[in-house]
Design an enzyme around this catalytic site. Structure first.
Site, PDB file in Angstrom:
ATOM      1  N   ASP A 223      50.343   9.505  -6.243  1.00 34.34           N
ATOM      2  CA  ASP A 223      50.144  10.369  -7.037  1.00 34.34           C
ATOM      3  C   ASP A 223      51.276  10.889  -8.254  1.00 34.34           C
ATOM      4  O   ASP A 223      52.108  10.540  -8.001  1.00 34.34           O
ATOM      5  CB  ASP A 223      49.362  11.623  -6.400  1.00 34.34           C
ATOM      6  CG  ASP A 223      48.471  12.411  -7.504  1.00 34.34           C
ATOM      7  OD1 ASP A 223      48.381  12.052  -8.746  1.00 34.34           O
ATOM      8  OD2 ASP A 223      47.446  12.951  -6.907  1.00 34.34           O
TER       9      ASP A 223
ATOM     10  N   ARG B 289      40.252  10.600 -19.588  1.00 32.31           N
ATOM     11  CA  ARG B 289      41.464  10.641 -20.706  1.00 32.31           C
ATOM     12  C   ARG B 289      41.042  10.025 -21.752  1.00 32.31           C
ATOM     13  O   ARG B 289      41.379  10.343 -22.945  1.00 32.31           O
ATOM     14  CB  ARG B 289      42.575   9.929 -20.058  1.00 32.31           C
ATOM     15  CG  ARG B 289      43.034  10.326 -18.912  1.00 32.31           C
ATOM     16  CD  ARG B 289      43.161  11.668 -18.406  1.00 32.31           C
ATOM     17  NE  ARG B 289      44.141  12.064 -17.281  1.00 32.31           N
ATOM     18  CZ  ARG B 289      44.300  13.065 -16.858  1.00 32.31           C
ATOM     19  NH1 ARG B 289      43.275  14.263 -17.114  1.00 32.31           N
ATOM     20  NH2 ARG B 289      44.753  13.127 -15.518  1.00 32.31           N
TER      21      ARG B 289
ATOM     22  N   HIS C 272      48.451  20.305  -7.349  1.00 32.77           N
ATOM     23  CA  HIS C 272      49.362  20.420  -8.794  1.00 32.77           C
ATOM     24  C   HIS C 272      50.379  21.463  -8.700  1.00 32.77           C
ATOM     25  O   HIS C 272      51.384  21.421  -9.287  1.00 32.77           O
ATOM     26  CB  HIS C 272      48.291  20.447  -9.786  1.00 32.77           C
ATOM     27  CG  HIS C 272      47.609  19.261 -10.283  1.00 32.77           C
ATOM     28  ND1 HIS C 272      46.255  18.938  -9.476  1.00 32.77           N
ATOM     29  CD2 HIS C 272      47.786  18.194 -11.023  1.00 32.77           C
ATOM     30  CE1 HIS C 272      45.701  17.845 -10.170  1.00 32.77           C
ATOM     31  NE2 HIS C 272      46.526  17.364 -10.987  1.00 32.77           N
TER      32      HIS C 272
ATOM     33  N   HIS D 297      42.200  10.007  -2.746  1.00 32.57           N
ATOM     34  CA  HIS D 297      43.651  10.238  -2.764  1.00 32.57           C
ATOM     35  C   HIS D 297      44.050  10.104  -1.292  1.00 32.57           C
ATOM     36  O   HIS D 297      43.582  11.033  -0.551  1.00 32.57           O
ATOM     37  CB  HIS D 297      44.151  11.695  -3.355  1.00 32.57           C
ATOM     38  CG  HIS D 297      43.434  11.973  -4.732  1.00 32.57           C
ATOM     39  ND1 HIS D 297      42.351  12.110  -5.002  1.00 32.57           N
ATOM     40  CD2 HIS D 297      44.428  11.730  -5.673  1.00 32.57           C
ATOM     41  CE1 HIS D 297      42.198  12.579  -6.310  1.00 32.57           C
ATOM     42  NE2 HIS D 297      43.603  12.353  -6.826  1.00 32.57           N
TER      43      HIS D 297
ATOM     44  N   ARG E  91      34.460  15.582  -8.670  1.00 28.61           N
ATOM     45  CA  ARG E  91      34.980  14.250  -8.944  1.00 28.61           C
ATOM     46  C   ARG E  91      34.439  13.202  -7.690  1.00 28.61           C
ATOM     47  O   ARG E  91      34.950  12.013  -7.865  1.00 28.61           O
ATOM     48  CB  ARG E  91      36.448  14.538  -9.211  1.00 28.61           C
ATOM     49  CG  ARG E  91      36.769  15.222 -10.215  1.00 28.61           C
ATOM     50  CD  ARG E  91      38.330  15.557  -9.921  1.00 28.61           C
ATOM     51  NE  ARG E  91      39.292  14.421 -10.131  1.00 28.61           N
ATOM     52  CZ  ARG E  91      40.369  14.497  -9.820  1.00 28.61           C
ATOM     53  NH1 ARG E  91      40.991  15.484  -9.012  1.00 28.61           N
ATOM     54  NH2 ARG E  91      41.142  13.325  -9.659  1.00 28.61           N
TER      55      ARG E  91
END
Length: 440
Positions: free
Chosen positions: A339, A162, A266, A254, A223
């Site tokens: 999350d 980010r 998502h 996670h 990732r």
């Protein structure tokens, strides 16, 4: 009730803490880009000087600070400590229609005051420059007058970064994992934490502790540190230690493991079909290693794991998984973060208020990015008032969050970030050298 917001805001809200969809330009959640080079033997990567550490008080004094802060809080203030939303603006006093539409307050500072927030998560739309981010984080801390904030972000490096506009371009987990050298993971995590801390960010939603055993995985991919549980466990433990050296909170994610799915949480609700024995062998080792290394937080996954909980609820809302497995079986005593609660994987069965309440009842402490903060906040307050969530249960979560803030030197008072110092830490020569050598 959904408020009307702009297209840009919708895109920003979709960039959740899980990481998919907010990769550097040209990258994809499945890990497109250059393949990791083969491991080679080279001298150790350079180490940078540790960040300035806060003065350490005796254990009794530290515990007293947590207890005093807790004793001063009303129910509403305690509930506010659980929430970490995304706010809009590049300064604490930025007037934003997005804040007004979503939260009923125009500026980040006013949103913090209205909901007694315990934390804020930063995204690229909050980032313009080093001095600006330092001013933003200092301003956010000043707005939280009674209890300092956890200020978090997703800086995994690689596909999810980010703060990439300001920070050193470190390699991602897959590239570091390919070296088979945990020292690389530790050094990169430490340097990443140093840069975050210099900006006033005290919590990173990293490292990824998933074991990527499904080549069709649309959300984890590169990732993760790899597909070997033992190697991933060593890398995750090393990264946790690196973040700790930088005095930034690390988050293993996670839980209970997002590595074997072909559905993106998502946009849908993944189902993991591993048996308990497979979970123990494949998914559990990195989380066990993270806990043994002293990880500060563990993030839940929005996925169904029938062999761990047959209810059909996602792990984020599952007491057998968060409390029974993570707390009791694995012995984790730190902060459990959800999350992002605006993801479809957690919103299939319940409304936004009920999701927040069920997450707390399941064992979560930090409620990340609720889709509707006003509704979620009021629902948790009402659940405490009615006794559905006991005051003891609420105090447990608030105590864990306060203890984490104190451990990182943010209780009773947040240290101010310094723009001049930050400019010397970010993209320093030592960090750029580390980035160049970390995959060799």
């Amino acid at each position: 009730m959904l408020q009307r917001i702009g297209t840009a805001a919708l895109l920003a809200i979709a960039l959740t803490a899980c990481g998919s969809g907010a990769s550097p330009a040209g990258a994809t959640p499945t890990g497109g880009g250059k393949a990791a080079p083969p491991a080679q033997s080279t001298p150790s990567v350079p180490q940078t000087a540790p960040p300035q550490s806060p003065p350490q008080s005796p254990p009794q004094a530290r515990q007293g600070a947590v207890e005093r802060a807790l004793a001063r809080m009303s129910v509403e203030e305690k509930v506010g400590q659980l929430f970490m939303p995304v706010l809009y603006g590049t300064a604490a006093d930025t007037v934003s229609g997005e804040n007004q539409a979503r939260y009923g307050a125009q500026t980040p500072a006013k949103v913090i005051a209205k909901y007694h927030l315990g934390g804020v998560i930063l995204f690229p739309h909050n980032i313009k420059g080093v001095g600006q981010v330092v001013g933003l984080t200092n301003g956010l801390q000043r707005a939280s007058k009674d209890v300092p904030l956890l200020i978090g972000t997703d800086q995994e490096n690689g596909l999810v970064a980010r703060m990439s506009a300001l920070m050193t371009d470190f390699p991602g987990a897959a590239e570091i994992g390919a070296t088979k050298n945990p020292d690389r993971a530790r050094a990169v995590a430490r340097a990443t934490g140093e840069e975050l801390r210099a900006l006033g960010v005290n919590l990173d939603f990293a490292p990824v502790a998933d074991v990527n055993v499904n080549p069709k995985n649309p959300v984890i991919g590169r990732r993760a540190y790899g597909n070997d549980p033992a190697r991933v466990a060593k890398m995750v433990a090393a990264a946790v230690k690196g973040f700790d050296e930088a005095k930034v909170a690390a988050t293993a994610k996670h839980f209970p493991g997002h590595g074997d799915t072909d559905v993106d949480s998502h946009t849908g609700l993944p189902v993991i079909k591993h048996t308990k024995a497979q979970w123990e062998k494949i998914d559990a080792p990195p989380f066990r290693a993270a806990i043994e290394a002293g990880v500060d937080a563990v993030m839940s996954a929005h996925l169904v794991f029938p062999k761990l909980d047959p209810s059909g609820d996602p792990a984020t809302l599952s007491k057998p998984i968060l409390t029974g497995l993570l707390r009791q079986k694995l012995g984790f005593k730190g902060v459990i973060s959800t999350d992002a609660l605006n993801m479809e994987g957690v919103r299939k069965k319940y409304n936004d208020g009920e999701i927040a309440v069920r997450a707390v009842l399941a064992g979560a402490d930090l409620l990340l990015m609720p889709n509707d903060l006003p509704k979620a906040y009021q629902a948790v307050v009402a659940a405490v008032r009615s006794g559905r969530i006991s005051k003891e249960r609420l105090d447990q979560s608030v105590t864990r969050l306060l203890t984490l803030k104190q451990a990182k030197g943010y209780l009773p008072e947040a240290p101010a970030a310094d723009a001049k110092r930050a400019a010397g830490v970010l993209r320093s020569a030592a960090h750029r050298k580390l980035a160049a050598q970390a995959t060799r």
